[in-house]
Design a protein around this motif. Structure first.
Motif, PDB file in Angstrom:
ATOM      1  N   CYS A 131       0.823  -1.212   0.000  1.00  0.00           N
ATOM      2  CA  CYS A 131       0.000   0.000   0.000  1.00  0.00           C
ATOM      3  C   CYS A 131       0.859   1.266   0.000  1.00  0.00           C
ATOM      4  O   CYS A 131       0.449   2.296  -0.534  1.00  0.00           O
ATOM      5  N   ALA A 147      -8.942  -2.260   7.429  1.00  0.00           N
ATOM      6  CA  ALA A 147      -8.764  -0.823   7.217  1.00  0.00           C
ATOM      7  C   ALA A 147      -8.308  -0.116   8.492  1.00  0.00           C
ATOM      8  O   ALA A 147      -7.487   0.808   8.441  1.00  0.00           O
ATOM      9  N   GLY A 151      -4.830   1.717   8.441  1.00  0.00           N
ATOM     10  CA  GLY A 151      -4.881   3.164   8.612  1.00  0.00           C
ATOM     11  C   GLY A 151      -3.945   3.659   9.688  1.00  0.00           C
ATOM     12  O   GLY A 151      -3.445   4.785   9.621  1.00  0.00           O
ATOM     13  N   ARG A 157      -3.542   8.420   2.837  1.00  0.00           N
ATOM     14  CA  ARG A 157      -4.112   7.747   1.672  1.00  0.00           C
ATOM     15  C   ARG A 157      -5.636   7.902   1.710  1.00  0.00           C
ATOM     16  O   ARG A 157      -6.216   8.151   2.774  1.00  0.00           O
ATOM     17  N   PHE A 159      -8.989   5.891   1.609  1.00  0.00           N
ATOM     18  CA  PHE A 159      -9.509   4.541   1.796  1.00  0.00           C
ATOM     19  C   PHE A 159     -10.952   4.476   1.306  1.00  0.00           C
ATOM     20  O   PHE A 159     -11.764   5.339   1.648  1.00  0.00           O
ATOM     21  N   VAL A 161     -13.802   1.708   1.791  1.00  0.00           N
ATOM     22  CA  VAL A 161     -14.068   0.471   2.531  1.00  0.00           C
ATOM     23  C   VAL A 161     -15.430  -0.056   2.116  1.00  0.00           C
ATOM     24  O   VAL A 161     -16.454   0.614   2.300  1.00  0.00           O
ATOM     25  N   THR A 174     -15.948   6.207   2.063  1.00  0.00           N
ATOM     26  CA  THR A 174     -14.704   6.821   1.603  1.00  0.00           C
ATOM     27  C   THR A 174     -14.200   7.755   2.696  1.00  0.00           C
ATOM     28  O   THR A 174     -14.931   8.656   3.134  1.00  0.00           O
ATOM     29  N   SER A 177      -7.018   7.570   5.450  1.00  0.00           N
ATOM     30  CA  SER A 177      -6.407   6.470   6.201  1.00  0.00           C
ATOM     31  C   SER A 177      -6.336   6.808   7.688  1.00  0.00           C
ATOM     32  O   SER A 177      -6.511   5.930   8.538  1.00  0.00           O
ATOM     33  N   ALA A 180      -9.696   6.204   9.215  1.00  0.00           N
ATOM     34  CA  ALA A 180      -9.977   4.768   9.292  1.00  0.00           C
ATOM     35  C   ALA A 180      -9.350   4.139  10.521  1.00  0.00           C
ATOM     36  O   ALA A 180      -9.880   3.165  11.079  1.00  0.00           O
ATOM     37  N   LEU A 191     -10.905  -3.389   1.026  1.00  0.00           N
ATOM     38  CA  LEU A 191     -10.334  -2.056   1.173  1.00  0.00           C
ATOM     39  C   LEU A 191      -9.653  -1.656  -0.127  1.00  0.00           C
ATOM     40  O   LEU A 191      -8.816  -2.398  -0.652  1.00  0.00           O
ATOM     41  N   CYS A 193      -7.128   1.087  -1.324  1.00  0.00           N
ATOM     42  CA  CYS A 193      -6.175   2.080  -0.807  1.00  0.00           C
ATOM     43  C   CYS A 193      -5.639   2.868  -1.992  1.00  0.00           C
ATOM     44  O   CYS A 193      -4.974   2.297  -2.876  1.00  0.00           O
TER      45      CYS A 193
END
Length: 395
Positions: A131, A147, A151, A157, A159, A161, A174, A177, A180, A191, A193
């Motif tokens: 990732c 996640a 995270g 980033r 994410f 999910v 949405t 990171s 999350a 997930l 990423c």
């Protein structure tokens, strides 16, 4: 003879072939939510086996002639098809769209350039490193490797999910990171990423990671550097061979300078953290990473002040810093530490440091002479400065 039909389920109505297979089944295997969802199509006389672990499944299958296994999405994609085949069963597969395809479709994003990794029942570190390295990664999660946990260890980033895909209570979230890391999610989930700064619309021809780059140990002219302060290509070639960069591994590039070693490691798919105390050099590292379309996380700091706070490496390259920096790198769990030295006086102490940390030390004195033009269409070989490259490996 046992007939086994594996039915992929995406929450929608079953296909006619799937319903026909279930009508003949004397044993139906699947997760509780899958068995409940297709319950109306299971014959009343059929045995139902709720699948938690695989323990006992094969013994039960051996007692029946017609077996159906219900699995999420495409059972041949990180699914149960492999285990059934490894057990020696002849199977037929009726797939549904994979959960990864469904998750990307839910946000309207193409995924032929995505890297797909499974974290289910696996260590978190290699998944996190993928990732870090790639801009578009789909993760099939598991308990403790979802996640929330990713995270907590990843830089910024986006994410996406996807929970309970294909079910009436399907949910797509949405978030960042960092957000999350403080949220809760149903297990398992998919997930996505995303490093949105690196997402492109460029059309490729090969899915996922394209593999080893066509060239490595690139010429110094392919990097921005200051007054030839760069690890020369001949040195880089051997350093790369010892570092072994590849997807799932994290490489530290300490005293990174121009970042040439870190950038080349990233081209092989490794996650890279470059530590450099000079701010202008850090800008050059970022520029070189962008030129070669890779991700290198740059930390502007004196190495000794930050190493203890960095994610643990799989391999370390030390291109600058004193023996105290080398010692700190050698104390990490990295399997390989590679050190480039110009001064012969530092060689014995470096060997001692590598040996005392349980590594087998080895090295080479590298000195090359490069073809150089002379007036009148003549040429000579011009010697470059010698470099001691030492490495310590832990098996």
């Amino acid at each position: 003879m046992i007939t086994v039909t594996v039915i992929g389920f995406d929450g929608g109505p079953l296909s006619d072939p799937a319903r026909a297979a279930l009508a003949e089944a004397t044993l139906v295997v699947g997760g509780r939510r899958h068995l409940d969802a297709v319950g109306a199509d299971i014959p009343p006389a059929a045995t139902r086996l709720v699948l938690g672990a695989l323990d006992g499944m094969f013994e039960e299958i051996a007692r029946h002639e017609h077996v159906c296994v219900i699995a999420s999405g495409d059972p041949g994609f990180f699914g149960i098809v492999r285990q059934l085949r490894e057990y020696g069963l002849e199977i037929s597969v009726l797939p549904a769209p994979s959960s990864v395809a469904t998750a990307f479709a839910a946000i309207g994003l193409s995924w032929d350039d995505a890297i797909v990794v499974s974290a289910h029942g696996r260590e978190l570190r290699p998944v996190a490193n993928v990732c870090r390295a790639f801009p578009k990664v789909a993760v099939l999660t598991g308990p403790g490797t979802g996640a929330k946990e990713l995270g907590a260890v990843l830089p910024d980033r986006t994410f996406v999910v996807a929970q309970r895909l294909g079910h009436p209570d399907q949910r797509i979230d949405t978030l960042s990171s960092h957000a999350a890391a403080h949220a809760e999610f149903a297990d398992p989930h998919v997930l996505l990423c995303l490093d949105e700064s690196r997402l492109t619309s460029e059309r490729g021809w090969i899915a996922g990671f394209a593999g080893v780059p066509g060239r490595w140990a690139l010429a110094e002219s392919e990097f921005t550097h200051r007054a030839s302060m760069i690890t020369k290509s001949e040195i880089r070639a051997l350093a790369l061979a010892k570092l072994g960069p590849r997807p799932g591994r994290l490489v530290w590039d300490i005293g990174s300078g121009s970042g040439s070693v870190g950038v080349e490691c990233a081209r092989f798919g490794a996650a890279v953290l470059a530590v450099e105390r000079d701010a202008e050099s850090c800008d050059r590292i970022r520029a070189n990473a962008a030129t070669h379309d890779v991700t290198v996380e740059v930390v502007t700091a004196d190495a000794l002040s930050v190493l203890a706070r960095l994610p643990q490496p799989d391999a370390v390259f030390v291109g600058g810093g004193g023996t105290d920096v080398i010692a700190a790198c050698a104390e990490t769990p990295a399997t390989t530490v590679v050190v480039a030295l110009a001064a012969i006086e530092r060689v014995p102490e470096t060997i001692s440091i590598l040996t005392k940390t349980g590594r087998t030390a080895d090295g080479a004195l590298l000195q090359s002479s490069r073809l150089s033009a002379l007036p009148g269409d003549a040429h000579r070989f011009a010697a470059t400065n010698p470099v001691f490259l030492l490495w310590g490996e832990r098996r």
